[in-house]
Design a protein around this motif. Structure first.
Motif, PDB file in Angstrom:
ATOM      1  N   VAL A  54      15.368   7.380   5.306  1.00  0.00           N
ATOM      2  CA  VAL A  54      14.935   8.536   4.440  1.00  0.00           C
ATOM      3  C   VAL A  54      15.734   9.315   3.523  1.00  0.00           C
ATOM      4  N   THR A  55      17.109   8.652   3.417  1.00  0.00           N
ATOM      5  CA  THR A  55      17.866   9.267   2.500  1.00  0.00           C
ATOM      6  C   THR A  55      18.184   8.334   1.227  1.00  0.00           C
ATOM      7  N   LEU A  56      17.406   7.371   1.037  1.00  0.00           N
ATOM      8  CA  LEU A  56      17.441   6.539   0.013  1.00  0.00           C
ATOM      9  C   LEU A  56      16.765   7.413  -0.898  1.00  0.00           C
ATOM     10  N   PRO A  57      16.827   6.812  -2.370  1.00  0.00           N
ATOM     11  CA  PRO A  57      16.159   7.553  -3.422  1.00  0.00           C
ATOM     12  C   PRO A  57      14.628   7.591  -3.300  1.00  0.00           C
ATOM     13  N   PRO A  58      13.983   8.691  -3.628  1.00  0.00           N
ATOM     14  CA  PRO A  58      12.508   8.949  -3.234  1.00  0.00           C
ATOM     15  C   PRO A  58      11.759   7.459  -3.876  1.00  0.00           C
ATOM     16  N   ALA A  59      11.992   7.225  -4.840  1.00  0.00           N
ATOM     17  CA  ALA A  59      11.147   6.148  -5.728  1.00  0.00           C
ATOM     18  C   ALA A  59      11.323   4.750  -4.766  1.00  0.00           C
ATOM     19  N   SER A  60      12.526   4.400  -4.093  1.00  0.00           N
ATOM     20  CA  SER A  60      12.544   3.327  -3.403  1.00  0.00           C
ATOM     21  C   SER A  60      11.692   3.561  -2.095  1.00  0.00           C
ATOM     22  N   MET A  61      11.465   4.815  -1.368  1.00  0.00           N
ATOM     23  CA  MET A  61      10.725   5.089  -0.390  1.00  0.00           C
ATOM     24  C   MET A  61       9.132   4.865  -0.691  1.00  0.00           C
ATOM     25  N   LEU A  62       9.031   5.338  -1.805  1.00  0.00           N
ATOM     26  CA  LEU A  62       7.389   5.510  -2.064  1.00  0.00           C
ATOM     27  C   LEU A  62       7.042   4.052  -2.301  1.00  0.00           C
ATOM     28  N   VAL A  63       7.670   3.145  -3.251  1.00  0.00           N
ATOM     29  CA  VAL A  63       7.221   2.092  -3.575  1.00  0.00           C
ATOM     30  C   VAL A  63       6.990   1.032  -2.290  1.00  0.00           C
ATOM     31  N   MET A  64       8.010   1.180  -1.359  1.00  0.00           N
ATOM     32  CA  MET A  64       8.189   0.259  -0.162  1.00  0.00           C
ATOM     33  C   MET A  64       6.842   0.722   0.552  1.00  0.00           C
ATOM     34  N   ALA A  65       6.766   2.079   0.924  1.00  0.00           N
ATOM     35  CA  ALA A  65       5.711   2.551   1.880  1.00  0.00           C
ATOM     36  C   ALA A  65       4.359   2.354   1.143  1.00  0.00           C
ATOM     37  N   GLY A  66       4.224   2.096  -0.217  1.00  0.00           N
ATOM     38  CA  GLY A  66       2.931   1.706  -0.618  1.00  0.00           C
ATOM     39  C   GLY A  66       2.641   0.233  -0.372  1.00  0.00           C
ATOM     40  N   VAL A  67       3.567  -0.595  -0.506  1.00  0.00           N
ATOM     41  CA  VAL A  67       3.500  -2.116  -0.071  1.00  0.00           C
ATOM     42  C   VAL A  67       3.246  -2.140   1.392  1.00  0.00           C
ATOM     43  N   LEU A  68       3.857  -1.547   2.367  1.00  0.00           N
ATOM     44  CA  LEU A  68       3.503  -1.667   3.701  1.00  0.00           C
ATOM     45  C   LEU A  68       2.000  -1.276   3.944  1.00  0.00           C
ATOM     46  N   ALA A  69       1.542  -0.150   3.234  1.00  0.00           N
ATOM     47  CA  ALA A  69       0.204   0.550   3.454  1.00  0.00           C
ATOM     48  C   ALA A  69      -0.812  -0.662   3.020  1.00  0.00           C
ATOM     49  N   VAL A  70      -0.564  -1.216   1.828  1.00  0.00           N
ATOM     50  CA  VAL A  70      -1.238  -2.225   1.567  1.00  0.00           C
ATOM     51  C   VAL A  70      -1.464  -3.333   2.433  1.00  0.00           C
ATOM     52  N   GLY A  71      -0.158  -3.853   3.044  1.00  0.00           N
ATOM     53  CA  GLY A  71      -0.266  -4.794   3.960  1.00  0.00           C
ATOM     54  C   GLY A  71      -1.174  -4.497   5.332  1.00  0.00           C
ATOM     55  N   VAL A  72      -0.862  -3.372   5.804  1.00  0.00           N
ATOM     56  CA  VAL A  72      -1.644  -2.691   6.855  1.00  0.00           C
ATOM     57  C   VAL A  72      -3.133  -2.821   6.708  1.00  0.00           C
ATOM     58  N   ALA A  73      -3.529  -2.148   5.553  1.00  0.00           N
ATOM     59  CA  ALA A  73      -4.842  -2.124   5.258  1.00  0.00           C
ATOM     60  C   ALA A  73      -5.656  -3.446   5.144  1.00  0.00           C
ATOM     61  N   VAL A  74      -5.018  -4.331   4.644  1.00  0.00           N
ATOM     62  CA  VAL A  74      -5.616  -5.833   4.422  1.00  0.00           C
ATOM     63  C   VAL A  74      -5.790  -6.322   5.982  1.00  0.00           C
ATOM     64  N   ARG A  75      -4.523  -5.999   6.680  1.00  0.00           N
ATOM     65  CA  ARG A  75      -4.665  -6.869   8.011  1.00  0.00           C
ATOM     66  C   ARG A  75      -5.808  -6.092   8.872  1.00  0.00           C
ATOM     67  N   PHE A  76      -5.897  -4.764   8.873  1.00  0.00           N
ATOM     68  CA  PHE A  76      -6.851  -4.434   9.722  1.00  0.00           C
ATOM     69  C   PHE A  76      -8.325  -4.659   9.128  1.00  0.00           C
ATOM     70  N   LEU A  77      -8.559  -4.905   7.792  1.00  0.00           N
ATOM     71  CA  LEU A  77      -9.834  -5.308   7.296  1.00  0.00           C
ATOM     72  C   LEU A  77     -10.219  -6.787   7.768  1.00  0.00           C
ATOM     73  N   VAL A  78      -9.006  -7.647   7.590  1.00  0.00           N
ATOM     74  CA  VAL A  78      -9.089  -8.892   8.081  1.00  0.00           C
ATOM     75  C   VAL A  78      -9.567  -9.056   9.878  1.00  0.00           C
ATOM     76  N   LEU A  79      -8.709  -8.256  10.507  1.00  0.00           N
ATOM     77  CA  LEU A  79      -9.142  -8.176  12.101  1.00  0.00           C
ATOM     78  C   LEU A  79     -10.542  -7.508  12.173  1.00  0.00           C
ATOM     79  N   ARG A  80     -10.971  -6.725  11.535  1.00  0.00           N
ATOM     80  CA  ARG A  80     -12.315  -6.074  11.905  1.00  0.00           C
ATOM     81  C   ARG A  80     -13.310  -7.122  11.196  1.00  0.00           C
ATOM     82  N   ARG A  81     -13.047  -7.819  10.275  1.00  0.00           N
ATOM     83  CA  ARG A  81     -13.941  -9.103   9.719  1.00  0.00           C
ATOM     84  C   ARG A  81     -14.124  -9.972  10.872  1.00  0.00           C
TER      85      ARG A  81
END
Length: 439
Positions: A409-436
């Protein structure tokens, strides 16, 4: 625990998929340590001291010590888990077995995406050191050649890693000697040093120690490669802990020594603003004629780190595919040397696409955030282990977990936001795949 849920022995492939072909155990302590140390002494050691010095100022050595302490906590946790679960995949496997599917997925997805970008950065850095005018073609060629080496088997990977590591260590010894001999007699730094001295930002300190430690931690993270190769290590309960701790100890001594010497040898402003601090240290010394040797060593470091990175990302991809978290064809093990054939080729293809589409050096800062989340899961998984050696108390796992989160959390904000977005996309895709799949 997930392991009891699956009913698989610790040495079996993740998820108990008996139909998947196993990799072969060929690595001993020496080769495993070399792969880990070669991963840590990558391109980062030639550039990371400058941004860390700009943040930490005169407290650079404290930042190295903090990063080393968190890395030690993570190394102990990795060693505990790798000895219990000697399969490919590292923390992706440990998280699934000890904490459940979702923590394991987050660790694996963060590792694969972050380190794939790191592969592209390492390749491009090699191209810039070797021949700047042809950086991208050389980077692509390096990815192709090193992927070919990995496909020849893990013993070939270990052999080339040892060769490249020897070149890098010789280069670092030369830099240390140049720093100890003091400045050039005429007092004039090299061209790179003059530019850095004119454009260097003011150095910080105090609270800058934590973000500086976060950057330095990225350079320590290579011992994860030993854990991700767990299915190919002989006598893993003995070999993996020894190799992880030996590689980390070697890297810590080297980084701390270089930090002390660089601060002693270079003016603070020049160290903070340099794009190549180790090269500046040599150009500013009585051994300035050896600057091309440092450039060659940096290129070798890039190749060594890239070689181990491709192997590590390929094994984690293999493990995720075995569990169905990535397309199942990626779980295929084949070739004359029993390697994760499809996974390694897929990783190489994605890295080449990144190299062709954009300058990855501007977007890989989020990799540090992903690695810290990865190790936070490692510590949480190790905390749940009932049996533990005397040198791995639970409070050490708790310290590692909290330390990873604080540095993240002490890393530059841009680094946190980009990786958080990548993690969120992965979680969302896995959730949809499991639901299907359920429907």
């Amino acid at each position: 625990m997930a392991s009891r849920r699956h009913g698989t022995p610790p040495g079996s492939p993740p998820g108990g998929h008996a139909g998947h072909q196993r990799l072969q155990r060929r690595l001993g302590v020496f080769d495993s340590t070399a792969i880990g140390l070669g991963s840590m002494l990558g391109a980062g050691v030639f550039v990371v001291f400058s941004p860390a010095a700009a943040l930490a100022g005169p407290l650079l050595t404290l930042a190295v010590a903090v990063a080393g302490l968190i890395a030690y906590c993570n190394a102990v946790a990795s060693a505990q888990l790798a000895a219990k679960y000697p399969a490919s995949g590292g923390t992706y496997v440990y998280g699934r077995r000890q904490l459940g599917e979702w923590p394991g997925f987050i660790a694996g997805w963060g590792f694969v995406t972050g380190k794939t970008a790191s592969c592209a950065a390492m390749a491009l850095t090699f191209g810039h050191y070797a021949a700047p005018a042809y950086a991208t073609p050389l980077a692509i060629g390096a990815v192709v050649v090193l992927t070919g080496v990995n496909l020849l088997g893990i013993t070939r990977t270990a052999l080339l890693t040892r060769i490249l590591l020897a070149v890098v260590l010789a280069t670092l010894v030369f830099v240390a000697a140049a720093s100890l001999l003091g400045p050039h007699p005429d007092g004039a730094p090299g061209a790179a040093g003059e530019l850095a001295a004119l454009t260097a930002p003011a150095t910080s300190g105090g609270w800058g120690v934590l973000p500086a430690a976060g950057l330095m931690f990225f350079a320590f993270a290579g011992y994860a490669r030993i854990a991700t190769l767990g299915e190919e290590v002989k006598d893993p309960a003995r070999t993996i802990p020894r190799a992880i701790l030996a590689a980390l100890a070697g890297a810590f001594v080297i980084y701390l020594t270089l930090a002390v010497l660089l601060q002693w040898h270079l003016p603070p402003q020049q160290l903070a603003g340099s794009t190549a601090p180790l090269l500046d240290a040599v150009e500013h010394s009585r051994l300035s004629a050896g600057a091309p040797f440092v450039q060659a060593g940096a290129a070798a470091a890039c190749l060594g780190a890239l070689l181990a990175l491709i192997a590590g990302v390929g094994r984690t991809t293999l493990a995720m595919a075995r569990e169905g978290d990535l397309p199942t064809p990626l779980a295929r093990v084949g070739g004359a040397h029993t390697v994760p054939l499809v996974a390694e080729l897929a990783v190489a293809a994605v890295v080449i696409i990144l190299l062709l589409t954009r300058d990855v050096l501007t977007v890989v800062g989020f990799s540090s955030f992903g690695v810290l989340i990865y190790y936070a899961v490692t510590n949480a998984a190790a905390f749940t282990l009932p049996a533990r050696p005397w040198h791995a108390p639970r409070w050490l796992n708790a310290l590692g977990f909290l330390g990873c989160l604080v540095l993240a959390v002490t890393l530059p904000p841009a680094s946190m936001l980009v990786m958080a977005g990548v993690l969120a996309v992965g979680v969302a895709v896995r959730f949809l795949v499991l639901r299907r799949r359920r429907t």
